[in-house]
Write an enzyme that holds these catalytic residues in place. Structure first.
Site, short mmCIF file in Angstrom:
data_model
loop_
_atom_site.label_atom_id
_atom_site.label_comp_id
_atom_site.label_asym_id
_atom_site.label_seq_id
_atom_site.Cartn_x
_atom_site.Cartn_y
_atom_site.Cartn_z
N HIS A 142 0.82 -1.22 0.00
CA HIS A 142 0.00 0.00 0.00
C HIS A 142 0.85 1.27 0.00
CE1 HIS A 142 0.67 -0.90 4.29
NE2 HIS A 142 0.61 0.41 4.48
N GLU A 168 -0.91 5.92 8.67
CA GLU A 168 0.54 5.96 8.84
C GLU A 168 1.10 7.39 8.72
OE1 GLU A 168 2.18 3.18 6.04
OE2 GLU A 168 1.30 1.47 7.07
#
Length: 175
Positions: A142, A168
């Site tokens: 990803h 993140e």
């Protein structure tokens, strides 16, 4: 005499992104992670990349589940503590190993990933290997984005990729 099929265990877990599927081997290695919405893709990748295997329901190792839970709760280093193992070609495994060098909160382009493995002209092959990653999230496919900074293909869906990169703290162009 042919070897008997390997026995792999399929477990399911609740995540903020829907129900996850964890496939582990007898040694406790994570062999696949995907979503129930992509269960067919998961079984196809397992069949293509591994010797014959029987997939049976059961519990994944508590440590793997705990690390995934920790990741979703905000411990972005937790994925690196999950033992994983894949089949696939030598080139695919090289790409998947390189994916693990992209830190949480950072992204890399397909071109950058091709350069990282010393194959700067293999951008499309890198993209195909990235898309064949059976251990999504843990092997962080990803984190690969288009050269324009936009989100591009993700086997789990672009909404999940968007969530993961936002979780993140990674920079990307949003649509």
């Amino acid at each position: 005499m042919p070897r008997p099929p390997e026995v792999l265990t399929l477990d399911r877990m609740t995540t903020p992104l829907g129900e996850g599927l964890l496939v582990t081997d007898a040694g406790g290695h994570l062999r696949a992670f995907d979503w129930t919405t992509h269960e067919t893709r998961l079984t196809t990748l397992l069949r293509r990349q591994n010797p014959p295997a029987d997939l049976v329901g059961g519990a994944a190792p508590a440590a793997a589940r705990a690390e995934l839970d920790a990741y979703f709760a905000g411990d972005l280093t937790a994925l690196g503590r999950i033992a994983w193992r894949t089949g696939g070609t030598a080139f695919q495994r090289q790409v998947w190993t390189a994916l693990c060098t992209i830190p949480a909160g950072e992204t890399l382009t397909y071109k950058g990933l091709a350069e990282r493995i010393g194959r700067p002209k293999a951008i499309r092959a890198v993209g195909l290997a990235n898309g064949s990653n059976p251990v999504s999230i843990v092997v962080p496919c990803h984190r690969v984005i288009g050269s324009n900074g936009k989100l591009t293909g993700y086997g789990g869906g672009l909404d999940r990729k968007h969530w993961l990169l936002s979780h993140e703290g990674a920079a990307f162009v949003d649509k």
